[in-house]
Design a protein around this motif. Structure first.
Motif, PDB file in Angstrom:
ATOM      1  N   VAL A  79      -3.994   7.745  -2.528  1.00 20.22           N
ATOM      2  CA  VAL A  79      -3.936   6.551  -1.695  1.00 20.22           C
ATOM      3  C   VAL A  79      -4.041   5.349  -2.633  1.00 20.22           C
ATOM      4  O   VAL A  79      -5.043   5.189  -3.326  1.00 20.22           O
ATOM      5  CB  VAL A  79      -5.082   6.536  -0.662  1.00 20.22           C
ATOM      6  N   CYS A  80      -3.000   4.535  -2.649  1.00 17.51           N
ATOM      7  CA  CYS A  80      -2.877   3.477  -3.675  1.00 17.51           C
ATOM      8  C   CYS A  80      -2.686   2.109  -3.039  1.00 17.51           C
ATOM      9  O   CYS A  80      -2.128   1.954  -1.960  1.00 17.51           O
ATOM     10  CB  CYS A  80      -1.681   3.761  -4.573  1.00 17.51           C
ATOM     11  N   GLU A  81      -3.139   1.115  -3.802  1.00 15.48           N
ATOM     12  CA  GLU A  81      -2.889  -0.291  -3.421  1.00 15.48           C
ATOM     13  C   GLU A  81      -2.479  -1.067  -4.635  1.00 15.48           C
ATOM     14  O   GLU A  81      -2.672  -0.609  -5.773  1.00 15.48           O
ATOM     15  CB  GLU A  81      -4.157  -0.900  -2.809  1.00 15.48           C
ATOM     16  N   ARG A 107       0.855  -1.183   0.000  1.00 12.67           N
ATOM     17  CA  ARG A 107       0.000   0.000   0.000  1.00 12.67           C
ATOM     18  C   ARG A 107       0.892   1.234   0.000  1.00 12.67           C
ATOM     19  O   ARG A 107       1.999   1.198   0.565  1.00 12.67           O
ATOM     20  CB  ARG A 107      -0.891  -0.029   1.246  1.00 12.67           C
ATOM     21  N   ALA A 108       0.453   2.303  -0.619  1.00 15.63           N
ATOM     22  CA  ALA A 108       1.280   3.512  -0.637  1.00 15.63           C
ATOM     23  C   ALA A 108       0.404   4.757  -0.671  1.00 15.63           C
ATOM     24  O   ALA A 108      -0.688   4.760  -1.255  1.00 15.63           O
ATOM     25  CB  ALA A 108       2.221   3.510  -1.841  1.00 15.63           C
ATOM     26  N   VAL A 109       0.902   5.795  -0.032  1.00 15.05           N
ATOM     27  CA  VAL A 109       0.333   7.134  -0.170  1.00 15.05           C
ATOM     28  C   VAL A 109       1.404   7.971  -0.862  1.00 15.05           C
ATOM     29  O   VAL A 109       2.532   8.082  -0.370  1.00 15.05           O
ATOM     30  CB  VAL A 109      -0.036   7.739   1.196  1.00 15.05           C
ATOM     31  N   VAL A 110       1.049   8.506  -2.034  1.00 16.93           N
ATOM     32  CA  VAL A 110       2.031   9.181  -2.888  1.00 16.93           C
ATOM     33  C   VAL A 110       1.671  10.658  -3.019  1.00 16.93           C
ATOM     34  O   VAL A 110       0.512  11.005  -3.297  1.00 16.93           O
ATOM     35  CB  VAL A 110       2.079   8.526  -4.283  1.00 16.93           C
ATOM     36  N   ARG A 135      -7.061   4.337  -4.934  1.00 21.46           N
ATOM     37  CA  ARG A 135      -8.306   4.090  -4.211  1.00 21.46           C
ATOM     38  C   ARG A 135      -9.002   5.377  -3.785  1.00 21.46           C
ATOM     39  O   ARG A 135     -10.220   5.413  -3.645  1.00 21.46           O
ATOM     40  CB  ARG A 135      -8.027   3.231  -2.973  1.00 21.46           C
ATOM     41  N   ASP A 136      -8.233   6.421  -3.541  1.00 21.51           N
ATOM     42  CA  ASP A 136      -8.815   7.697  -3.132  1.00 21.51           C
ATOM     43  C   ASP A 136      -7.769   8.773  -3.347  1.00 21.51           C
ATOM     44  O   ASP A 136      -6.590   8.468  -3.551  1.00 21.51           O
ATOM     45  CB  ASP A 136      -9.251   7.647  -1.670  1.00 21.51           C
TER      46      ASP A 136
END
Length: 315
Positions: free
Chosen positions: A313-315, A276-279, A297-298
């Motif tokens: 917000v990524c997966e 999972r990552a927040v970029v 995702r968002d």
């Protein structure tokens, strides 16, 4: 009074931060937060978020003040202990805004007179909150945030383009909404703004940066606040561990930005080591995130004046 846990939260932010706050609260609570107050079954420490202001751990609820006051009489205050009742304003709703100061104090007194114990308005042993939300009244243990993150603005090492502390803390909550057993990494940690916020919340996070001066600065800042955390020197390509989450503020400076190839390089390696990552980027990069294997995702846009950062917000 056995019941499923229920909490009432208040939140606040500058109008420029509406999008950032909304995204952080969606991730933390799994729901859109209504303006002013919202009710959730999730327990979140108000000090985690830079936007949460108050929390009521609900003990009783009812359709009106009279019914809640009667139920509040069952609340046990230890013998000799003092208490205070705090009216939590629902400033996001027009009907609540009209409740005057005197009316708020009257609600507090009505609830307080049903509780067995001695009231103390200055230094009570116990604080209780009362609030109206969604047509119902809620009463319970009250907690107000202490804004522990404010002191983190004053780091011994800093630079002008470092992430704002409020943004950094929100990013941590987006990446790790439920911290138990979660390992995280900031592979482009700079002077450690994200690391300080994560470590201050007790998260298991590792920092890495290719710049030795940045690594030194991050270690210095972490130690300055009495925290302990590992910060390694080296490229993300050298990272062999696997993490549950990553927080990536794509590198840039006042003179130049990382190229798209460099960004894709960082994103692909982030995908390799994290589920999972927040970029954070200066512009939308959905194509690069997709090419790296992420699904967005968002998202939100975090603005400060005319300067904006895009958060995914990524997966």
């Amino acid at each position: 009074m056995n019941r499923e846990p229920l909490y009432v939260y208040s939140h606040i932010c500058h109008e420029d931060e509406d999008s950032l706050r909304d995204l952080e609260l969606r991730v933390l609570f799994g729901q859109d937060a209504a303006p002013g107050l919202f009710v959730s079954g999730r327990e979140v420490d108000p000090d985690r978020s830079p936007f949460l202001k108050e929390r009521i751990e609900v003990l009783v609820e009812g359709d009106d003040i009279a019914s809640v006051a009667k139920l509040a009489a069952r609340v046990q205050v230890p013998e000799g202990a003092t208490f205070k009742v705090v009216y939590v304003k629902n400033a996001g709703r027009d009907d609540a805004v009209k409740i005057s100061y005197d009316e708020q104090r009257a609600v507090e007194r009505e609830i307080g007179r049903h509780i067995v114990g001695k009231a103390d308005m200055k230094q009570p042993d116990y604080r209780f909150g009362i609030a109206a939300c969604g047509g119902r009244w809620y009463f319970g243990h009250y907690r107000r945030h202490s804004s522990v993150w404010l002191s983190h603005k004053h780091k011994p090492q800093h630079y002008s383009i470092a992430l704002p502390v409020r943004l950094a803390r929100a990013l941590v909550n987006m990446a790790v909404p439920e911290p138990d057993g979660v390992k995280a990494i900031d592979p482009c940690c700079g002077i450690g703004t994200v690391l300080v916020e994560a470590l201050s919340m007790g998260l298991d996070i590792t920092g890495r940066d290719i710049n030795p001066l940045a690594v030194h600065g991050a270690r210095d800042n972490i130690a300055h606040f009495g925290l302990r955390g590992e910060v390694r020197l080296g490229s993300i390509a050298e990272e062999t561990g696997h993490y549950d989450a990553a927080i990536v503020d794509l590198p840039y400076n006042l003179a130049s930005r990382s190229s798209r190839d460099e960004q894709l390089f960082l994103l692909r390696h982030t995908r390799r080591i994290a589920a999972r990552a927040v970029v954070v980027s200066l512009e939308p990069i959905d194509d690069l995130l997709g090419a790296a294997g992420f699904v967005v995702r968002d998202r939100c846009v975090a603005s400060k004046g005319s300067f904006s950062r895009h958060v995914a917000v990524c997966e």
